[in-house]
Design a protein around this motif. Structure first.
Motif, PDB file in Angstrom:
ATOM      1  N   VAL A   1       0.976  -1.093   0.288  1.00  0.00           N
ATOM      2  CA  VAL A   1      -0.078   0.001   0.413  1.00  0.00           C
ATOM      3  C   VAL A   1       0.973   1.298  -0.319  1.00  0.00           C
ATOM      4  N   LEU A   2       1.715   0.893   1.435  1.00  0.00           N
ATOM      5  CA  LEU A   2       2.891   2.510   1.299  1.00  0.00           C
ATOM      6  C   LEU A   2       3.470   2.719  -0.841  1.00  0.00           C
ATOM      7  N   LYS A   3       4.309   1.461  -1.430  1.00  0.00           N
ATOM      8  CA  LYS A   3       4.586   1.857  -2.347  1.00  0.00           C
ATOM      9  C   LYS A   3       2.952   2.564  -3.990  1.00  0.00           C
ATOM     10  N   GLU A   4       2.161   1.561  -3.711  1.00  0.00           N
ATOM     11  CA  GLU A   4       1.349   2.373  -4.376  1.00  0.00           C
ATOM     12  C   GLU A   4       1.002   3.839  -4.053  1.00  0.00           C
ATOM     13  N   ILE A   5       1.330   4.322  -2.359  1.00  0.00           N
ATOM     14  CA  ILE A   5       0.795   5.743  -2.334  1.00  0.00           C
ATOM     15  C   ILE A   5       1.804   6.890  -2.747  1.00  0.00           C
ATOM     16  N   CYS A   6       3.151   6.023  -2.250  1.00  0.00           N
ATOM     17  CA  CYS A   6       4.553   7.191  -2.978  1.00  0.00           C
ATOM     18  C   CYS A   6       4.452   7.130  -4.383  1.00  0.00           C
ATOM     19  N   ASN A   7       3.640   6.239  -5.004  1.00  0.00           N
ATOM     20  CA  ASN A   7       3.654   5.894  -6.586  1.00  0.00           C
ATOM     21  C   ASN A   7       3.266   7.752  -7.230  1.00  0.00           C
ATOM     22  N   LEU A   8       1.485   7.557  -6.607  1.00  0.00           N
ATOM     23  CA  LEU A   8       0.512   8.686  -6.561  1.00  0.00           C
ATOM     24  C   LEU A   8       0.968  10.105  -5.808  1.00  0.00           C
ATOM     25  N   VAL A   9       1.184   9.946  -5.101  1.00  0.00           N
ATOM     26  CA  VAL A   9       1.589  11.307  -4.775  1.00  0.00           C
ATOM     27  C   VAL A   9       3.292  11.621  -5.048  1.00  0.00           C
ATOM     28  N   ARG A  10       3.244  13.393  -4.625  1.00  0.00           N
ATOM     29  CA  ARG A  10       5.261  13.343  -5.051  1.00  0.00           C
ATOM     30  C   ARG A  10       4.892  14.594  -3.715  1.00  0.00           C
ATOM     31  N   GLY A  11       5.299  13.938  -2.222  1.00  0.00           N
ATOM     32  CA  GLY A  11       5.436  14.426  -1.218  1.00  0.00           C
ATOM     33  C   GLY A  11       5.275  14.004   0.041  1.00  0.00           C
ATOM     34  N   PRO A  12       5.526  13.922   1.257  1.00  0.00           N
ATOM     35  CA  PRO A  12       5.512  12.743   2.258  1.00  0.00           C
ATOM     36  C   PRO A  12       4.360  12.241   2.505  1.00  0.00           C
ATOM     37  N   VAL A  13       4.827  10.827   2.456  1.00  0.00           N
ATOM     38  CA  VAL A  13       4.103   9.733   3.018  1.00  0.00           C
ATOM     39  C   VAL A  13       3.926   9.270   4.338  1.00  0.00           C
ATOM     40  N   SER A  14       3.615   9.640   5.541  1.00  0.00           N
ATOM     41  CA  SER A  14       3.752   9.268   6.982  1.00  0.00           C
ATOM     42  C   SER A  14       3.266   7.798   6.944  1.00  0.00           C
ATOM     43  N   ALA A  15       4.107   7.355   7.575  1.00  0.00           N
ATOM     44  CA  ALA A  15       3.959   5.333   8.143  1.00  0.00           C
ATOM     45  C   ALA A  15       4.184   5.214   8.983  1.00  0.00           C
ATOM     46  N   GLU A  16       3.331   5.032  10.129  1.00  0.00           N
ATOM     47  CA  GLU A  16       3.715   5.010  11.576  1.00  0.00           C
ATOM     48  C   GLU A  16       4.485   3.685  12.275  1.00  0.00           C
ATOM     49  N   VAL A  17       5.172   3.608  13.174  1.00  0.00           N
ATOM     50  CA  VAL A  17       5.648   2.585  13.619  1.00  0.00           C
ATOM     51  C   VAL A  17       5.411   1.801  14.547  1.00  0.00           C
ATOM     52  N   LEU A  18       4.889   0.737  15.224  1.00  0.00           N
ATOM     53  CA  LEU A  18       4.207  -0.149  15.832  1.00  0.00           C
ATOM     54  C   LEU A  18       4.974  -0.650  17.308  1.00  0.00           C
ATOM     55  N   SER A  19       5.944  -1.049  17.843  1.00  0.00           N
ATOM     56  CA  SER A  19       7.522  -0.847  18.502  1.00  0.00           C
ATOM     57  C   SER A  19       7.039   0.610  19.684  1.00  0.00           C
ATOM     58  N   LEU A  20       7.338  -0.059  20.767  1.00  0.00           N
ATOM     59  CA  LEU A  20       7.825   1.226  21.592  1.00  0.00           C
ATOM     60  C   LEU A  20       8.843   1.143  22.323  1.00  0.00           C
ATOM     61  N   GLU A  21       9.309   0.636  21.209  1.00  0.00           N
ATOM     62  CA  GLU A  21      11.381   0.554  22.413  1.00  0.00           C
ATOM     63  C   GLU A  21      12.154   1.750  21.409  1.00  0.00           C
ATOM     64  N   ALA A  22      12.451   1.582  21.587  1.00  0.00           N
ATOM     65  CA  ALA A  22      13.506   2.895  19.895  1.00  0.00           C
ATOM     66  C   ALA A  22      14.367   1.861  19.188  1.00  0.00           C
ATOM     67  N   GLU A  23      14.893   0.990  20.046  1.00  0.00           N
ATOM     68  CA  GLU A  23      15.825  -0.058  18.777  1.00  0.00           C
ATOM     69  C   GLU A  23      15.015  -0.807  17.867  1.00  0.00           C
ATOM     70  N   GLY A  24      13.593  -0.705  18.415  1.00  0.00           N
ATOM     71  CA  GLY A  24      12.251  -1.460  17.030  1.00  0.00           C
ATOM     72  C   GLY A  24      12.018  -0.882  16.170  1.00  0.00           C
ATOM     73  N   MET A  25      11.651   0.710  17.277  1.00  0.00           N
ATOM     74  CA  MET A  25      10.707   1.689  16.239  1.00  0.00           C
ATOM     75  C   MET A  25      12.405   2.098  14.734  1.00  0.00           C
ATOM     76  N   LEU A  26      13.297   1.887  15.772  1.00  0.00           N
ATOM     77  CA  LEU A  26      14.442   2.191  14.598  1.00  0.00           C
ATOM     78  C   LEU A  26      14.677   0.735  13.100  1.00  0.00           C
ATOM     79  N   GLN A  27      15.025   0.049  13.775  1.00  0.00           N
ATOM     80  CA  GLN A  27      14.518  -1.311  13.300  1.00  0.00           C
ATOM     81  C   GLN A  27      13.249  -1.162  12.013  1.00  0.00           C
ATOM     82  N   GLU A  28      11.510  -0.858  12.164  1.00  0.00           N
ATOM     83  CA  GLU A  28      10.509  -0.651  11.742  1.00  0.00           C
ATOM     84  C   GLU A  28      11.017   0.356  10.623  1.00  0.00           C
TER      85      GLU A  28
END
Ligand code: E4P
Length: 215
Positions: free
Chosen positions: A42-69
Motif C-alpha cells: 500500500v505504501l509503495k502504491e501511495i508513493c507512486n501516486l503522490v509526490r510528497g511526504p507519506v507518513s507511515a507509523e511504527v508499532l514498536s514501543l522501544e527505540a531499537e524496535g522503532m529504528l528497525q521498523e
C-alpha cells in the motif's frame, strides 16, 4: 497551507491528487488495517501516486524496535516519513533517525509541551490531533495555536500538521492559525467543495443556458 490526505485508500488518493490539491499523505495503523492489504505494498502504491511526504507509523514501543521498523519503511521510498508516538523511546528514535537523514512525524500529540519535546528531538513534523481533543472537551485549536506560536518564537524548523480533522471548519481554523499543513480525511476534502450557492448557481446557469440555446 498545504493539504495532506489522511487515508491509506489508494483510490481516494488517486482522485484527490487529480484534483491538484494534495501534496502529501498521512496513514496510521487504523487506516491501514481498514484497507485489509499488505502495508508495504500500500505504501509503495501511495508513493507512486503522490509526490510528497507519506507518513507511515511504527508499532514498536522501544527505540531499537522503532529504528528497525523505520529503516525498513524508509527503504521503500525517499518520500516516506516515519510516524512515531511522543514517548521517551520515540524521541530517542526521532533523534537517531534525524542523524541518518530520515524524517519523523511525531504523532498522538495532545499538548504544546509534547510538541516542544518533538521539536527539540529533531522531528520534521509534529501532529496535534485537534478532533480527538475536541471529542473530550479540550479545545484542540487552542493547543494548535500554542504550538505554532512556540515554534515561531524559537524558529524551530518542525512543521505543524493539524491532524484528526473532523470538518472543513477545522481546516479553516488551522489555516487561520498558520499551520503548515492540515491532513484531512477524503470525506472532509470533498465537503470543502460544498456550498449551497455554488450548487444553486450551477443549476441556474444551466437552466438559463437551456432557455437561451434556441435563440
Ligand atoms: C494523523 O496523522 C492521524 O492519522 C489522524 O489525523 C487521526 O485522526 P482521527 O482522530 O480521525 O483518527
Amino acid at each position: 497551507m498545504e493539504i495532506f490526505l489522511d487515508t491509506a485508500n489508494v483510490d481516494e488518493i488517486r482522485e484527490a491528487v487529480e484534483w491538484g490539491v494534495v501534496s502529501g499523505v498521512t496513514t496510521n495503523p487504523t487506516l491501514v488495517a481498514k484497507e485489509g492489504r499488505n502495508f508495504h505494498q500500500v505504501l509503495k502504491e501511495i508513493c507512486n501516486l503522490v509526490r510528497g511526504p507519506v507518513s507511515a507509523e511504527v508499532l514498536s514501543l522501544e527505540a531499537e524496535g522503532m529504528l528497525q521498523e523505520a529503516r525498513e519503511l524508509a527503504r521503500l521510498d525517499p518520500n516516506i516519513v516515519i510516524k512515531i508516538p511522543v514517548i521517551p523511546g520515540g524521541m530517542k528514535a526521532v533523534r537517531a533517525l534525524a542523524r541518518e537523514g530520515i524524517r519523523a512525524n511525531v504523532t498522538l500529540v495532545f499538548s504544546a509541551p509534547q510538541a516542544l519535546l518533538a521539536a527539540r528531538a529533531g522531528a520534521a513534523f509534529v501532529s496535534p490531533f485537534i478532533g480527538r481533543m475536541d471529542d473530550i472537551g479540550q479545545e484542540g485549536t487552542a493547543v494548535l495555536e500554542d504550538i505554532i506560536k512556540i515554534f515561531r518564537n524559537y524558529q524551530y524548523p518542525t512543521k505543524v500538521i493539524a491532524a484528526s480533522i473532523r470538518h472543513p471548519r477545522h481546516v479553516l481554523e488551522a489555516a487561520r492559525l498558520g499551520a503548515a499543513i492540515a491532513t484531512v480525511p477524503f470525506a472532509v476534502l470533498a465537503q470543502m467543495f460544498k456550498h449551497p450557492l455554488t450548487d444553486l448557481g450551477i443549476a441556474r446557469f444551466q437552466a438559463d443556458w437551456e432557455k437561451a440555446k434556441g435563440i
